[in-house]
Enzyme design. Structure first.
Site, PDB file in Angstrom:
ATOM      1  N   ARG A  11       0.878  -1.184   0.000  1.00  0.00           N
ATOM      2  CA  ARG A  11       0.000   0.000   0.000  1.00  0.00           C
ATOM      3  C   ARG A  11       0.906   1.222   0.000  1.00  0.00           C
ATOM      4  O   ARG A  11       1.698   1.422   0.923  1.00  0.00           O
ATOM      5  CB  ARG A  11      -0.913   0.004   1.230  1.00  0.00           C
ATOM      6  CG  ARG A  11      -1.611   1.332   1.436  1.00  0.00           C
ATOM      7  CD  ARG A  11      -2.746   1.276   2.428  1.00  0.00           C
ATOM      8  NE  ARG A  11      -3.902   0.604   1.867  1.00  0.00           N
ATOM      9  CZ  ARG A  11      -5.136   0.686   2.366  1.00  0.00           C
ATOM     10  NH1 ARG A  11      -5.372   1.417   3.439  1.00  0.00           N
ATOM     11  NH2 ARG A  11      -6.135   0.053   1.807  1.00  0.00           N
TER      12      ARG A  11
ATOM     13  N   HIS B 275      -7.266   0.757  -6.603  1.00  0.00           N
ATOM     14  CA  HIS B 275      -7.517  -0.080  -5.416  1.00  0.00           C
ATOM     15  C   HIS B 275      -8.182  -1.382  -5.893  1.00  0.00           C
ATOM     16  O   HIS B 275      -9.340  -1.676  -5.571  1.00  0.00           O
ATOM     17  CB  HIS B 275      -8.407   0.676  -4.424  1.00  0.00           C
ATOM     18  CG  HIS B 275      -8.394   0.110  -3.038  1.00  0.00           C
ATOM     19  ND1 HIS B 275      -7.627  -0.996  -2.687  1.00  0.00           N
ATOM     20  CD2 HIS B 275      -9.042   0.488  -1.899  1.00  0.00           C
ATOM     21  CE1 HIS B 275      -7.819  -1.250  -1.401  1.00  0.00           C
ATOM     22  NE2 HIS B 275      -8.673  -0.382  -0.901  1.00  0.00           N
TER      23      HIS B 275
ATOM     24  N   GLN C  32      -9.830  -4.101  -3.465  1.00  0.00           N
ATOM     25  CA  GLN C  32     -11.154  -3.688  -2.982  1.00  0.00           C
ATOM     26  C   GLN C  32     -12.224  -3.977  -4.030  1.00  0.00           C
ATOM     27  O   GLN C  32     -13.296  -4.503  -3.737  1.00  0.00           O
ATOM     28  CB  GLN C  32     -11.135  -2.182  -2.654  1.00  0.00           C
ATOM     29  CG  GLN C  32     -12.486  -1.640  -2.222  1.00  0.00           C
ATOM     30  CD  GLN C  32     -12.921  -2.159  -0.870  1.00  0.00           C
ATOM     31  OE1 GLN C  32     -12.190  -2.033   0.095  1.00  0.00           O
ATOM     32  NE2 GLN C  32     -14.113  -2.735  -0.786  1.00  0.00           N
TER      33      GLN C  32
ATOM     34  N   ASP D  72     -17.337   6.948  -2.314  1.00  0.00           N
ATOM     35  CA  ASP D  72     -16.099   6.859  -1.527  1.00  0.00           C
ATOM     36  C   ASP D  72     -15.882   8.231  -0.879  1.00  0.00           C
ATOM     37  O   ASP D  72     -16.561   9.213  -1.243  1.00  0.00           O
ATOM     38  CB  ASP D  72     -14.919   6.485  -2.456  1.00  0.00           C
ATOM     39  CG  ASP D  72     -13.614   6.217  -1.704  1.00  0.00           C
ATOM     40  OD1 ASP D  72     -13.663   6.011  -0.480  1.00  0.00           O
ATOM     41  OD2 ASP D  72     -12.548   6.219  -2.358  1.00  0.00           O
TER      42      ASP D  72
ATOM     43  N   CYS E 143     -16.322   1.363   0.195  1.00  0.00           N
ATOM     44  CA  CYS E 143     -15.155   0.557   0.619  1.00  0.00           C
ATOM     45  C   CYS E 143     -14.836   0.729   2.092  1.00  0.00           C
ATOM     46  O   CYS E 143     -14.177  -0.129   2.680  1.00  0.00           O
ATOM     47  CB  CYS E 143     -13.944   0.895  -0.247  1.00  0.00           C
ATOM     48  SG  CYS E 143     -13.345   2.584  -0.049  1.00  0.00           S
TER      49      CYS E 143
ATOM     50  N   ARG F  57     -13.476  -8.750   1.435  1.00  0.00           N
ATOM     51  CA  ARG F  57     -12.048  -8.498   1.190  1.00  0.00           C
ATOM     52  C   ARG F  57     -11.261  -9.765   1.505  1.00  0.00           C
ATOM     53  O   ARG F  57     -10.352 -10.148   0.776  1.00  0.00           O
ATOM     54  CB  ARG F  57     -11.542  -7.354   2.082  1.00  0.00           C
ATOM     55  CG  ARG F  57     -12.101  -5.974   1.783  1.00  0.00           C
ATOM     56  CD  ARG F  57     -11.636  -5.449   0.450  1.00  0.00           C
ATOM     57  NE  ARG F  57     -10.178  -5.378   0.334  1.00  0.00           N
ATOM     58  CZ  ARG F  57      -9.412  -4.387   0.782  1.00  0.00           C
ATOM     59  NH1 ARG F  57      -9.952  -3.341   1.380  1.00  0.00           N
ATOM     60  NH2 ARG F  57      -8.101  -4.403   0.600  1.00  0.00           N
TER      61      ARG F  57
END
Ligand code: CP
Ligand code: NVA
Length: 326
Positions: free
Chosen positions: A121, A148, A151, A244, A284, A312
């Site tokens: 990350r 991402h 996700q 988001d 998310c 996830r």
């Protein structure tokens, strides 16, 4: 109330082995591969719930480098490795030599001698590309400023669980079109043949290259990609609504400016009244209640955000099982 559909997995689609591949963006994989991973994730979820052991990665280790905070990504990758019979090592960039300037190239080469896969990350997407270039083991994107994909793999799995299919569904994304979630969702929707509409304010449109590439993929898969400045238009007839945060990690100082820019792009009751009556809502997480989504919607009957968070774990297990099984 959103309910999970029962449907037949069609794992029959054959895909070339994914062993040794990197997963930096959704578009790194074919439509068959993404659909295969989703079905495999659903199967692994079932096995885990039924207590069927599945130690596909016994004796393997995942290294996890974090340059940004995380709750879901860290815990789901780590627990995922344990459930697959392996181990995971948490590496904060602050505590390893990378944070003191050791080159990515050397870090990637050294870690490749110890671990069997690397989850990263970080900020710039180019950094993870650099890691992947020099690592001799699979590199998995756990979020960059641009993408991402882990996700979105879980999001696609969640949509399939609730709707029984992906191809042909109408999905909309409301909010920051220029962030990692929107970019990976554009690719994920396109590759699975969905019709995606993105609504963002001026100045926050998706990256042009990612948008054009997603449009091309959608053409091939029989879906469509559309952008509008009008959030109500994007939500019309939607089976799935996604949003988001308005300020992503690294953009904290823009928070106030962004609250003003995005004020008409909140997912609330009025916007959701444009959607299909059976729509599901995804986020998310972490969420900012009262900003990008109202409490009423986030905690309401159409929201599937906690199943999405759980998935996830299952989606990434499918990913690691296939990439790291060398
Ligand atoms: N959705 C997500 O990636 O959450 P974390 O930042 O907690 O990992
Ligand atoms: N767009 C958000 C996603 C967090 C999981 C961010 O980058 O902060």
């Amino acid at each position: 109330m959103a309910t999970v559909k029962s449907f037949k997995n069609h794992n029959a689609v054959s895909v070339e082995s994914l062993a040794g591949k990197d997963f930096l963006t959704i578009a790194d994989f074919t439509s068959e591969e993404i659909n295969y991973l989703i079905d495999e994730a659903i199967e692994l979820k079932k096995q885990q719930k039924e207590g069927v052991p599945h130690p596909h990665l016994a004796g393997k280790t995942l290294g996890m480098i974090f340059e940004k905070s995380s709750t879901r990504t860290r815990v789901s990758f780590e627990v995922g490795m344990l459930q697959l019979g392996g181990n995971a090592i948490f590496l904060s960039s602050k505590d390893i030599q990378l944070g003191r300037g050791e080159p990515i190239e050397d870090t990637a080469k050294v870690l490749s001698r110890y671990v069997d896969g690397l989850m990263i990350r970080t900020f710039a997407h180019e950094s993870i590309e650099e890691f992947a270039k020099h690592a001799s083991i699979p590199v998995i994107n756990g979020l960059t400023d641009l993408h991402h994909p882990a996700q979105v793999l879980a999001d696609l799995m969640t949509i399939k669980e609730y709707k029984g299919k992906l191809s042909g569904l109408n999905i909309c994304y409301i909010g920051d079109g220029n962030n990692n979630m929107c970019h990976s969702l554009l690719e994920g929707a396109a590759i699975t043949g969905m019709n995606i509409k993105v609504a963002s304010p001026e100045g926050y449109e998706p990256d042009g290259n990612i948008y054009d590439n997603a449009s091309e993929i959608a053409d091939q898969q029989g879906g469509s990609v559309e952008f509008t400045y009008n959030p109500l238009k994007a939500a019309e007839g939607a089976d799935v609504i996604v949003t988001d945060v308005w300020a992503s990690m690294g953009q904290e100082e823009e928070q106030e400016k962004r609250i003003k820019a995005f004020k008409d792009y909140q997912v609330n009751q009025s916007l959701c009244s444009k959607a299909d009556a059976g729509f599901i809502f995804l986020h998310c997480l972490p969420a900012h209640r009262g900003e990008e989504v109202t409490t009423e919607i986030l905690d309401g009957i159409h929201s599937v955000v906690f199943d999405e968070a759980e998935n996830r774990l299952h989606a990434q297990k499918a990913l690691m099982k296939n990439l790291m099984n060398l």
